[in-house]
Design a protein around this motif. Structure first.
Motif, PDB file in Angstrom:
ATOM      1  N   LYS A 117     -17.050  26.271 -41.941  1.00 42.72           N
ATOM      2  CA  LYS A 117     -16.668  27.616 -41.513  1.00 42.72           C
ATOM      3  C   LYS A 117     -16.950  27.869 -40.040  1.00 42.72           C
ATOM      4  CE  LYS A 117     -16.918  30.081 -45.930  1.00 42.72           C
ATOM      5  NZ  LYS A 117     -17.514  31.229 -46.647  1.00 42.72           N
ATOM      6  N   ALA A 118     -18.100  27.441 -39.552  1.00 43.73           N
ATOM      7  CA  ALA A 118     -18.442  27.684 -38.154  1.00 43.73           C
ATOM      8  C   ALA A 118     -17.452  26.996 -37.223  1.00 43.73           C
ATOM      9  CB  ALA A 118     -19.864  27.205 -37.871  1.00 43.73           C
ATOM     10  N   ALA A 119     -17.102  25.751 -37.555  1.00 38.68           N
ATOM     11  CA  ALA A 119     -16.151  25.015 -36.730  1.00 38.68           C
ATOM     12  C   ALA A 119     -14.765  25.635 -36.809  1.00 38.68           C
ATOM     13  CB  ALA A 119     -16.109  23.553 -37.161  1.00 38.68           C
ATOM     14  N   ALA A 120     -14.349  26.014 -38.025  1.00 43.49           N
ATOM     15  CA  ALA A 120     -13.029  26.625 -38.192  1.00 43.49           C
ATOM     16  C   ALA A 120     -12.935  27.947 -37.436  1.00 43.49           C
ATOM     17  CB  ALA A 120     -12.741  26.847 -39.671  1.00 43.49           C
ATOM     18  N   ALA A 121     -14.024  28.686 -37.424  1.00 36.70           N
ATOM     19  CA  ALA A 121     -14.042  29.954 -36.690  1.00 36.70           C
ATOM     20  C   ALA A 121     -13.874  29.710 -35.187  1.00 36.70           C
ATOM     21  CB  ALA A 121     -15.337  30.702 -36.969  1.00 36.70           C
ATOM     22  N   ARG A 122     -14.547  28.701 -34.666  1.00 34.52           N
ATOM     23  CA  ARG A 122     -14.414  28.394 -33.237  1.00 34.52           C
ATOM     24  C   ARG A 122     -12.991  27.962 -32.888  1.00 34.52           C
ATOM     25  NH1 ARG A 122     -19.510  25.945 -34.064  1.00 34.52           N
ATOM     26  NH2 ARG A 122     -18.539  23.885 -34.197  1.00 34.52           N
ATOM     27  N   ILE A 123     -12.410  27.115 -33.733  1.00 40.31           N
ATOM     28  CA  ILE A 123     -11.069  26.597 -33.463  1.00 40.31           C
ATOM     29  C   ILE A 123     -10.029  27.720 -33.482  1.00 40.31           C
ATOM     30  CG2 ILE A 123      -9.209  25.175 -34.440  1.00 40.31           C
ATOM     31  CD1 ILE A 123     -11.288  23.552 -32.972  1.00 40.31           C
ATOM     32  N   THR A 124     -10.192  28.665 -34.405  1.00 41.84           N
ATOM     33  CA  THR A 124      -9.221  29.753 -34.534  1.00 41.84           C
ATOM     34  C   THR A 124      -9.593  30.975 -33.704  1.00 41.84           C
ATOM     35  OG1 THR A 124     -10.364  30.591 -36.522  1.00 41.84           O
ATOM     36  CG2 THR A 124      -8.569  29.016 -36.859  1.00 41.84           C
ATOM     37  N   LEU A 125     -10.660  30.851 -32.876  1.00 43.90           N
ATOM     38  CA  LEU A 125     -11.110  31.932 -31.996  1.00 43.90           C
ATOM     39  C   LEU A 125     -11.422  33.203 -32.782  1.00 43.90           C
ATOM     40  CD1 LEU A 125      -8.594  31.457 -29.023  1.00 43.90           C
ATOM     41  CD2 LEU A 125     -10.878  30.483 -29.311  1.00 43.90           C
ATOM     42  N   ARG A 126     -12.103  33.017 -33.917  1.00 40.84           N
ATOM     43  CA  ARG A 126     -12.503  34.137 -34.762  1.00 40.84           C
ATOM     44  C   ARG A 126     -13.990  34.033 -35.066  1.00 40.84           C
ATOM     45  NH1 ARG A 126      -7.270  32.943 -36.552  1.00 40.84           N
ATOM     46  NH2 ARG A 126      -5.948  34.750 -36.995  1.00 40.84           N
ATOM     47  N   SER A 127     -14.554  35.118 -35.530  1.00 37.78           N
ATOM     48  CA  SER A 127     -15.908  35.063 -36.079  1.00 37.78           C
ATOM     49  C   SER A 127     -15.807  34.522 -37.497  1.00 37.78           C
ATOM     50  CB  SER A 127     -16.539  36.453 -36.092  1.00 37.78           C
ATOM     51  OG  SER A 127     -15.844  37.290 -37.022  1.00 37.78           O
ATOM     52  N   VAL A 128     -16.938  34.119 -38.058  1.00 39.83           N
ATOM     53  CA  VAL A 128     -16.932  33.631 -39.442  1.00 39.83           C
ATOM     54  C   VAL A 128     -16.453  34.726 -40.377  1.00 39.83           C
ATOM     55  CG1 VAL A 128     -18.384  32.821 -41.342  1.00 39.83           C
ATOM     56  CG2 VAL A 128     -18.732  31.915 -39.037  1.00 39.83           C
ATOM     57  N   GLU A 129     -16.865  35.959 -40.111  1.00 39.47           N
ATOM     58  CA  GLU A 129     -16.439  37.084 -40.951  1.00 39.47           C
ATOM     59  C   GLU A 129     -14.926  37.277 -40.885  1.00 39.47           C
ATOM     60  OE1 GLU A 129     -18.896  37.153 -38.745  1.00 39.47           O
ATOM     61  OE2 GLU A 129     -20.577  37.112 -40.174  1.00 39.47           O
ATOM     62  N   GLU A 130     -14.357  37.191 -39.677  1.00 44.49           N
ATOM     63  CA  GLU A 130     -12.903  37.330 -39.521  1.00 44.49           C
ATOM     64  C   GLU A 130     -12.171  36.185 -40.199  1.00 44.49           C
ATOM     65  OE1 GLU A 130     -12.653  39.627 -35.195  1.00 44.49           O
ATOM     66  OE2 GLU A 130     -12.819  37.434 -35.287  1.00 44.49           O
ATOM     67  N   LEU A 131     -12.758  34.985 -40.135  1.00 43.21           N
ATOM     68  CA  LEU A 131     -12.161  33.828 -40.797  1.00 43.21           C
ATOM     69  C   LEU A 131     -12.103  34.038 -42.302  1.00 43.21           C
ATOM     70  CD1 LEU A 131     -11.158  30.831 -40.499  1.00 43.21           C
ATOM     71  CD2 LEU A 131     -13.512  30.174 -40.995  1.00 43.21           C
ATOM     72  N   GLU A 132     -13.156  34.597 -42.880  1.00 41.30           N
ATOM     73  CA  GLU A 132     -13.193  34.829 -44.321  1.00 41.30           C
ATOM     74  C   GLU A 132     -12.142  35.853 -44.746  1.00 41.30           C
ATOM     75  OE1 GLU A 132     -17.278  35.869 -44.779  1.00 41.30           O
ATOM     76  OE2 GLU A 132     -17.907  33.787 -45.174  1.00 41.30           O
ATOM     77  N   VAL A 133     -11.907  36.862 -43.896  1.00 42.17           N
ATOM     78  CA  VAL A 133     -10.864  37.844 -44.189  1.00 42.17           C
ATOM     79  C   VAL A 133      -9.495  37.163 -44.184  1.00 42.17           C
ATOM     80  CG1 VAL A 133      -9.674  39.904 -43.342  1.00 42.17           C
ATOM     81  CG2 VAL A 133     -12.174  39.798 -43.302  1.00 42.17           C
ATOM     82  N   LEU A 134      -9.255  36.301 -43.199  1.00 43.22           N
ATOM     83  CA  LEU A 134      -7.999  35.563 -43.131  1.00 43.22           C
ATOM     84  C   LEU A 134      -7.828  34.658 -44.345  1.00 43.22           C
ATOM     85  CD1 LEU A 134      -5.470  34.633 -41.542  1.00 43.22           C
ATOM     86  CD2 LEU A 134      -6.935  32.908 -40.468  1.00 43.22           C
ATOM     87  N   ALA A 135      -8.901  33.984 -44.728  1.00 39.63           N
ATOM     88  CA  ALA A 135      -8.837  33.048 -45.852  1.00 39.63           C
ATOM     89  C   ALA A 135      -8.483  33.744 -47.158  1.00 39.63           C
ATOM     90  CB  ALA A 135     -10.171  32.319 -45.990  1.00 39.63           C
ATOM     91  N   ALA A 136      -8.824  35.018 -47.267  1.00 40.36           N
ATOM     92  CA  ALA A 136      -8.539  35.752 -48.502  1.00 40.36           C
ATOM     93  C   ALA A 136      -7.033  35.884 -48.752  1.00 40.36           C
ATOM     94  CB  ALA A 136      -9.171  37.140 -48.446  1.00 40.36           C
ATOM     95  N   SER A 137      -6.231  35.805 -47.688  1.00 36.59           N
ATOM     96  CA  SER A 137      -4.781  35.959 -47.839  1.00 36.59           C
ATOM     97  C   SER A 137      -4.005  34.675 -47.571  1.00 36.59           C
ATOM     98  CB  SER A 137      -4.273  37.062 -46.892  1.00 36.59           C
ATOM     99  OG  SER A 137      -4.563  36.726 -45.540  1.00 36.59           O
TER     100      SER A 137
END
Length: 268
Positions: A170-190
């Motif tokens: 998650k931490a790496a994916a957040a950095r790559i997508t220029l998001r916070s981990v929390e924002e990444l989790e919101v994206l992953a939900a959809s």
């Protein structure tokens, strides 16, 4: 606590191979044993944490140079030993791998070739008539999962929050997508391919079965019986089907994959 810290892979390997014959001549981070499952000979394989691994990046269960080539060796030995036999041993990949081993030395010494060697061996085993099953008991991340388990005709996962599947942490994916981990989790939900949970992964058609067990970290005797029964069913299902991976197609979120294959067949 991470699944590798808990040593899920090692715990399940020990539980499923109790009394079996271990294969020697492999790195300490790789456990391999020959056993029987029902009437079927099987070889269990697991990558585990090794605090004394000479490559520091591969000390927490990551799949690195030694692990990639070691897996290739263990699988190739099974292919060669069973050549010509009517009943070839099945390969059961116990998966609890947090990542491939990122590191400058790994890159310099060709980690891409080591992991490709493991993938190639699993694929050749499958095409040679060995049933291959991936048992996900912890993390199945990144190139580590591609090298160890992803070539399986059937993937089985424990239904537990500690079991996660993704291209990166998650931490790496957040950095790559220029998001916070929390924002990444919101994206992953959809967006199912961005999610880490088993329900999302299952919607991609890649998971054959998921099981709830009493003790996902340290399996009980009942847990072992349940998983073994499921493995036997998977082997029977493989025996009645093809050697390829076509069973993964057809899921709701894989329509594009089927369409691409149809277009390629039409053009080629």
């Amino acid at each position: 606590m991470s699944s590798t810290t808990e040593q899920r892979g090692l715990n399940w390997f020990k539980a499923l191979t109790a009394g079996s014959t271990s294969v020697a001549g492999l790195p300490a981070s790789l456990r391999v044993a020959d056993s029987r499952l029902g009437n079927q000979p099987v070889r269990y394989l697991a990558v585990v944490a090794d605090a004394l691994n000479p490559f520091p990046r591969a000390r927490n269960g990551e799949v690195g140079l030694l692990e990639g080539w070691g897996l290739a060796k263990a699988v190739d030995e099974a292919i060669e030993a069973d050549a010509g036999l009517e009943q070839k041993r099945a390969l059961i990949a116990i998966v609890d791998v947090p990542s491939q081993a990122y590191g400058r030395r790994e890159e310099a010494y060709g980690i891409h070739q080591a992991l490709a060697g493991a993938v190639d061996s699993y694929a050749r085993a499958r095409l040679a008539g060995h049933a291959v099953v991936g048992l996900l008991v912890g993390k199945a991340m990144s190139g580590a999962f591609l090298a160890h388990g992803y070539q399986a005709q059937r993937l089985i996962a424990l239904r537990d929050p500690g079991v996660m599947v993704h291209a990166m942490g998650k931490a790496a994916a957040a950095r790559i997508t220029l998001r916070s981990v929390e924002e990444l989790e919101v994206l992953a939900a959809s967006v199912p391919p961005m999610a880490y949970d088993l329900n999302s992964y299952s919607s991609l058609g890649l998971l054959w079965e998921s099981l709830s067990v009493e003790q996902p970290v340290q399996p009980s005797a009942n847990d072992c019986v349940r998983v073994q029964d499921c493995l036997i069913q998977a082997l029977a299902d493989i025996a009645s089907g093809s050697k390829d991976l076509r069973s993964r197609l057809g899921a709701t979120n894989r329509a594009a994959s089927s369409q691409v294959r149809e277009m390629m067949r039409a053009q080629w």
